[in-house]
Scaffold this motif. Structure first.
Motif, short mmCIF file in Angstrom:
data_model
loop_
_atom_site.label_atom_id
_atom_site.label_comp_id
_atom_site.label_asym_id
_atom_site.label_seq_id
_atom_site.Cartn_x
_atom_site.Cartn_y
_atom_site.Cartn_z
N MET A 1 81.43 30.39 -31.50
CA MET A 1 82.63 30.73 -30.74
C MET A 1 83.55 31.65 -31.54
SD MET A 1 82.69 29.54 -27.63
CE MET A 1 84.36 29.19 -27.07
N ALA A 2 83.63 31.44 -32.85
CA ALA A 2 84.46 32.31 -33.69
C ALA A 2 83.93 33.74 -33.66
CB ALA A 2 84.49 31.78 -35.12
N LEU A 3 82.62 33.90 -33.77
CA LEU A 3 82.03 35.24 -33.75
C LEU A 3 82.20 35.92 -32.40
CD1 LEU A 3 78.66 34.77 -35.71
CD2 LEU A 3 80.80 35.71 -36.56
N VAL A 4 81.92 35.20 -31.32
CA VAL A 4 81.97 35.83 -30.01
C VAL A 4 83.41 36.18 -29.62
CG1 VAL A 4 82.15 33.79 -28.49
CG2 VAL A 4 80.91 35.82 -27.71
N ASN A 5 84.38 35.43 -30.12
CA ASN A 5 85.76 35.76 -29.82
C ASN A 5 86.20 37.02 -30.55
OD1 ASN A 5 87.68 33.70 -28.12
ND2 ASN A 5 85.78 32.76 -28.79
N SER A 6 85.76 37.21 -31.79
CA SER A 6 86.00 38.48 -32.47
C SER A 6 85.32 39.62 -31.71
CB SER A 6 85.50 38.44 -33.91
OG SER A 6 86.49 37.93 -34.78
N HIS A 7 84.09 39.37 -31.27
CA HIS A 7 83.36 40.36 -30.47
C HIS A 7 84.16 40.76 -29.23
CE1 HIS A 7 80.85 41.52 -27.06
NE2 HIS A 7 80.01 42.05 -27.93
N ASN A 8 84.73 39.77 -28.54
CA ASN A 8 85.43 40.05 -27.30
C ASN A 8 86.69 40.89 -27.53
OD1 ASN A 8 83.45 38.58 -26.03
ND2 ASN A 8 84.69 36.75 -25.78
N VAL A 9 87.34 40.66 -28.67
CA VAL A 9 88.50 41.50 -29.02
C VAL A 9 88.04 42.94 -29.27
CG1 VAL A 9 90.34 41.90 -30.71
CG2 VAL A 9 89.86 39.58 -29.90
N ALA A 10 86.94 43.09 -29.98
CA ALA A 10 86.40 44.44 -30.22
C ALA A 10 86.07 45.12 -28.90
CB ALA A 10 85.16 44.35 -31.11
N ALA A 11 85.47 44.38 -27.97
CA ALA A 11 85.13 44.94 -26.68
C ALA A 11 86.37 45.34 -25.88
CB ALA A 11 84.27 43.97 -25.89
#
Length: 379
Positions: A82-92
């Motif tokens: 969840m920590a990784l995918v949330n950083s990913h979502n901010v990048a997106a």
């Protein structure tokens, strides 16, 4: 990107999880913090750039691949995934709507894993009821001034950049909600960690207060009137991948229990040869097969841009409930051995409870599923 290239990426993720994530996850369940170097290693695999276009440094892949990556990581540790995918979502979000100067300030660090990001919707008195957020954004010369508090935010402990949703008009006015890029090192930001008996370290749960934090005009990423629809669409995706992650946790627990049952003997025969012991695993596997079908439908809807409100909500509700139902019985199938942190059972049991709070609480989503089904049948 070809299917062979995607398969190569997924194999790299599996190796990363086996060699780096899984060995550390036992300590995280006891309160240790993940090594920041792990985020950089995830960045080296471009896991925060799966949906970011290649010309901006990402992989340019779709939602289905992102979900597969989430599943692989969550099988070892839901919080880290969840920590990784949330950083990913901010990048997106930055690549989609941020002006180049804001995007280029943060995107390289997010993609490399040297910076982390978070999305801040939830407040101490506003969770599933998004319309009731009270964080206020007031227009000032050359920008905005934000005041309020966000709580129970994934990555809030360590994030550099946050996508903050705030009200530009009267509280309760959905058309007044906007999204802003906020640097959490700015004056007026005070962050705090949130811990519980269910360890929150790998997911980075925390909150922050905003005391008249001033940001530039171009940090407004989504205009009022569009933010609410943006949130609903993105939450559908989040519900789908959270459902997939719950399935991954259950699948991992079944595999561990099966392996243990094959090598552990009692009364002269392997555990797995006792019908009453095997029953718990068979029941979990049957429900997992059903849950996987729900996730496949939801991911397909999100990936092709179809209306995923019903399929994603239903997948999240059912997959979480199935995981919550079977994880305790699989733990008991292991006996006291299952309590060892080296096994996945206790951290997955806790994570299944946490999953029930994310992106729409289960009880609220059940009501939503019922309403959506009623509407669909009326049509």
């Amino acid at each position: 990107m070809t299917s062979a290239t995607v398969d190569h990426l997924l194999n790299q993720v599996r190796a990363f999880v086996d060699e780096q994530v899984a060995p550390a996850a036992a300590d995280w369940s006891m309160g240790a913090e993940p090594d920041p170097a792990l985020f950089a290693k995830a960045g080296a695999l471009n896991l925060m750039g799966i949906e970011v276009p290649a010309d901006l440094g990402g992989l340019g892949l779709g939602f289905a691949v992102k979900t597969q990556v989430c599943e692989i990581i969550a099988a070892a540790d839901f919080g880290f995934a969840m920590a990784l995918v949330n950083s990913h979502n901010v990048a997106a979000r930055l690549y989609r709507t941020a002006p180049p100067n804001v995007r280029d300030k943060y995107l390289p660090g997010l993609l490399s894993g040297t910076l982390r990001g978070c999305t801040a919707l939830t407040e101490p008195s506003a969770g599933s009821d998004f319309a009731s957020i009270t964080t206020q954004a007031s227009k000032i010369d050359g920008g905005w001034r934000l005041t309020g508090e966000k709580a129970w935010i994934i990555n809030a402990r360590h994030a550099k950049i946050s996508i903050v949703f705030a009200q530009c008009r009267e509280i309760g006015d959905l058309s007044g909600i906007s999204a802003f890029a906020v640097d959490l090192s700015a004056p007026g930001v005070q962050r705090y960690a949130i811990d519980s008996p269910f360890q929150q370290t790998s997911i980075g749960t925390g909150g922050f207060t905003l005391d008249k934090v001033e940001i530039a005009e171009d940090c407004q990423l989504v205009a009022p009137g569009k933010a609410f629809k943006t949130v609903l669409k993105e939450i559908n995706g989040a519900r789908a991948y959270v459902a997939a992650m719950c399935n991954a946790m259950l699948r991992a627990a079944i595999a561990e229990a099966n392996a243990y049952g094959a090598r552990r003997t009692t009364f002269g025969v392997p555990l797995m040869d006792h019908p009453s012991w095997q029953h718990a695993l068979d029941a979990a596997q049957a429900d997992l097969t059903f849950a996987a079908g729900l996730v496949a439908r939801a991911v397909k809807d999100v990936d092709r841009g179809a209306d995923a409100q019903l399929s994603a909500a239903e997948a999240k509700v059912e997959c979480i409930l199935i995981c919550q139902r079977h994880m305790p019985s699989l733990l008991h199938a292991m006996g006291a051995e299952g309590l060892r942190p080296a096994h996945c059972f206790t951290r997955h049991l806790a994570a299944a409870q946490v999953a029930g709070f994310t992106d729409g609480a289960t009880n609220m989503l059940r009501d939503r599923v019922a309403r959506l089904k009623q509407t669909a049948s009326a049509d």
